[in-house]
Design a protein around this motif. Structure first.
Motif, PDB file in Angstrom:
ATOM      1  N   GLY A   1     -11.438  -5.979  -1.840  1.00 45.91           N
ATOM      2  CA  GLY A   1     -10.273  -6.225  -2.163  1.00 45.91           C
ATOM      3  C   GLY A   1      -9.988  -6.576  -3.713  1.00 45.91           C
ATOM      4  N   CYS A   2      -8.850  -7.053  -4.095  1.00 43.69           N
ATOM      5  CA  CYS A   2      -8.496  -7.097  -5.209  1.00 43.69           C
ATOM      6  C   CYS A   2      -9.336  -8.473  -5.778  1.00 43.69           C
ATOM      7  N   ILE A   3      -9.779  -8.144  -7.338  1.00 35.30           N
ATOM      8  CA  ILE A   3     -10.512  -9.274  -7.812  1.00 35.30           C
ATOM      9  C   ILE A   3      -9.720 -10.571  -8.139  1.00 35.30           C
ATOM     10  N   LYS A   4      -8.375 -10.406  -8.290  1.00 34.15           N
ATOM     11  CA  LYS A   4      -7.840 -11.530  -8.675  1.00 34.15           C
ATOM     12  C   LYS A   4      -6.992 -12.395  -7.452  1.00 34.15           C
ATOM     13  N   CYS A   5      -6.656 -11.561  -6.316  1.00 27.80           N
ATOM     14  CA  CYS A   5      -6.080 -11.922  -5.335  1.00 27.80           C
ATOM     15  C   CYS A   5      -6.576 -11.806  -3.889  1.00 27.80           C
ATOM     16  N   ASP A   6      -7.785 -11.122  -3.788  1.00 29.29           N
ATOM     17  CA  ASP A   6      -8.585 -10.650  -2.726  1.00 29.29           C
ATOM     18  C   ASP A   6      -7.774 -10.081  -1.732  1.00 29.29           C
ATOM     19  N   ALA A   7      -6.591  -9.485  -2.158  1.00 27.40           N
ATOM     20  CA  ALA A   7      -5.412  -8.543  -1.177  1.00 27.40           C
ATOM     21  C   ALA A   7      -6.404  -7.414  -0.883  1.00 27.40           C
ATOM     22  N   PRO A   8      -6.365  -6.784   0.378  1.00 27.29           N
ATOM     23  CA  PRO A   8      -7.381  -5.703   0.446  1.00 27.29           C
ATOM     24  C   PRO A   8      -6.969  -4.512   0.205  1.00 27.29           C
ATOM     25  N   PHE A   9      -7.861  -3.505  -0.269  1.00 21.82           N
ATOM     26  CA  PHE A   9      -7.427  -2.320  -0.864  1.00 21.82           C
ATOM     27  C   PHE A   9      -7.477  -1.215   0.056  1.00 21.82           C
ATOM     28  N   SER A  10      -6.641  -0.095   0.278  1.00 21.62           N
ATOM     29  CA  SER A  10      -6.821   1.028   0.827  1.00 21.62           C
ATOM     30  C   SER A  10      -7.158   2.295  -0.172  1.00 21.62           C
ATOM     31  N   SER A  11      -7.295   3.361   0.365  1.00 21.17           N
ATOM     32  CA  SER A  11      -7.490   4.364  -0.693  1.00 21.17           C
ATOM     33  C   SER A  11      -6.217   5.097  -1.563  1.00 21.17           C
ATOM     34  N   ASP A  12      -4.980   4.297  -0.869  1.00 22.34           N
ATOM     35  CA  ASP A  12      -3.827   4.412  -1.658  1.00 22.34           C
ATOM     36  C   ASP A  12      -3.667   3.796  -2.844  1.00 22.34           C
ATOM     37  N   ASN A  13      -4.604   2.742  -3.119  1.00 26.70           N
ATOM     38  CA  ASN A  13      -4.590   1.799  -4.188  1.00 26.70           C
ATOM     39  C   ASN A  13      -5.423   2.607  -5.246  1.00 26.70           C
ATOM     40  N   CYS A  14      -6.360   3.434  -5.291  1.00 22.97           N
ATOM     41  CA  CYS A  14      -7.128   3.991  -6.105  1.00 22.97           C
ATOM     42  C   CYS A  14      -6.281   4.726  -6.951  1.00 22.97           C
ATOM     43  N   ILE A  15      -6.236   4.527  -8.271  1.00 25.71           N
ATOM     44  CA  ILE A  15      -5.574   5.268  -9.272  1.00 25.71           C
ATOM     45  C   ILE A  15      -6.361   6.397  -9.926  1.00 25.71           C
ATOM     46  N   ALA A  16      -7.733   6.306  -9.811  1.00 27.85           N
ATOM     47  CA  ALA A  16      -8.452   7.190 -10.845  1.00 27.85           C
ATOM     48  C   ALA A  16     -10.012   7.009 -10.296  1.00 27.85           C
ATOM     49  N   SER A  17     -10.837   8.020 -10.434  1.00 29.89           N
ATOM     50  CA  SER A  17     -12.251   7.821  -9.894  1.00 29.89           C
ATOM     51  C   SER A  17     -12.982   8.827 -10.740  1.00 29.89           C
ATOM     52  N   ILE A  18     -14.252   8.513 -11.269  1.00 28.52           N
ATOM     53  CA  ILE A  18     -15.036   9.592 -11.900  1.00 28.52           C
ATOM     54  C   ILE A  18     -16.619   9.285 -11.379  1.00 28.52           C
ATOM     55  N   SER A  19     -17.319  10.263 -11.417  1.00 29.26           N
ATOM     56  CA  SER A  19     -18.902  10.278 -10.996  1.00 29.26           C
ATOM     57  C   SER A  19     -19.666  11.017 -12.066  1.00 29.26           C
ATOM     58  N   GLY A  20     -21.029  10.415 -12.243  1.00 29.86           N
ATOM     59  CA  GLY A  20     -21.873  11.005 -13.213  1.00 29.86           C
ATOM     60  C   GLY A  20     -23.167  10.653 -12.761  1.00 29.86           C
ATOM     61  N   SER A  21     -24.175  11.348 -13.118  1.00 31.88           N
ATOM     62  CA  SER A  21     -25.573  11.402 -12.913  1.00 31.88           C
ATOM     63  C   SER A  21     -26.283  10.824 -14.212  1.00 31.88           C
ATOM     64  N   ILE A  22     -26.881   9.387 -13.716  1.00 33.96           N
ATOM     65  CA  ILE A  22     -27.544   8.877 -14.846  1.00 33.96           C
ATOM     66  C   ILE A  22     -28.802   8.672 -14.447  1.00 33.96           C
ATOM     67  N   VAL A  23     -29.973   9.061 -15.119  1.00 34.19           N
ATOM     68  CA  VAL A  23     -31.362   8.999 -14.978  1.00 34.19           C
ATOM     69  C   VAL A  23     -31.565   9.202 -13.153  1.00 34.19           C
ATOM     70  N   GLY A  24     -31.115  10.202 -12.706  1.00 32.73           N
ATOM     71  CA  GLY A  24     -31.017  10.698 -11.254  1.00 32.73           C
ATOM     72  C   GLY A  24     -30.158   9.943 -10.406  1.00 32.73           C
ATOM     73  N   ASP A  25     -29.525   8.998 -10.844  1.00 34.96           N
ATOM     74  CA  ASP A  25     -28.719   8.033 -10.129  1.00 34.96           C
ATOM     75  C   ASP A  25     -27.339   8.599 -10.148  1.00 34.96           C
ATOM     76  N   GLU A  26     -26.459   8.354  -9.019  1.00 36.04           N
ATOM     77  CA  GLU A  26     -24.977   8.765  -9.224  1.00 36.04           C
ATOM     78  C   GLU A  26     -24.343   7.640  -9.470  1.00 36.04           C
ATOM     79  N   VAL A  27     -23.491   7.806 -10.291  1.00 37.99           N
ATOM     80  CA  VAL A  27     -22.719   6.571 -10.510  1.00 37.99           C
ATOM     81  C   VAL A  27     -21.027   6.857 -10.344  1.00 37.99           C
ATOM     82  N   THR A  28     -20.426   6.141  -9.713  1.00 41.05           N
ATOM     83  CA  THR A  28     -19.038   6.574  -9.774  1.00 41.05           C
ATOM     84  C   THR A  28     -18.253   5.216  -9.887  1.00 41.05           C
ATOM     85  N   ASP A  29     -17.187   5.132 -10.693  1.00 35.73           N
ATOM     86  CA  ASP A  29     -16.323   4.040 -11.055  1.00 35.73           C
ATOM     87  C   ASP A  29     -15.107   4.551 -10.801  1.00 35.73           C
TER      88      ASP A  29
END
Length: 101
Positions: A4-32
């Motif tokens: 959940g939220c880092i500030k108030c700990d309210a749970p997140f759903s997929s509707d709370n996601c405003i952006a996401s991106i994935s990349g491959s770094i040294v063979g590892d998959e990283v997603t922000d």
């Protein structure tokens, strides 16, 4: 989702996601992924790191400054396939500071 939220700990759903991106770094998959809390308005970044060895970790950071998040979200929005860890468009390269495989 089990976080959940880092500030108030309210749970997140997929509707709370405003952006996401994935990349491959040294063979590892990283997603922000950036989340906006409906409860308190804070921004949280969740980073998933799927290690080549098979172990996945998750890290939460924030609360984040809205202007910083807006810049990151705008950059992510310049890619047509932000979920593609193999994409090497200018947005991916800039977002990941030219560290992609």
């Amino acid at each position: 989702m089990t976080f959940g939220c880092i500030k108030c700990d309210a749970p997140f759903s997929s509707d709370n996601c405003i952006a996401s991106i994935s990349g491959s770094i040294v063979g590892d998959e990283v997603t922000d992924s950036y989340f906006l809390c409906d409860n308190c308005g804070a921004y949280t970044k969740v980073t998933w790191w799927d290690n080549f060895s098979g172990e996945e970790t998750r890290d939460l950071s924030g609360p984040l400054n809205k202007q910083d998040v807006d810049k990151r979200v705008e950059l992510i929005g310049k890619c047509f396939t932000p979920w593609d860890k193999k994409c090497r468009c200018n947005a991916h390269l800039e977002y990941f500071n030219d560290t992609l495989d």
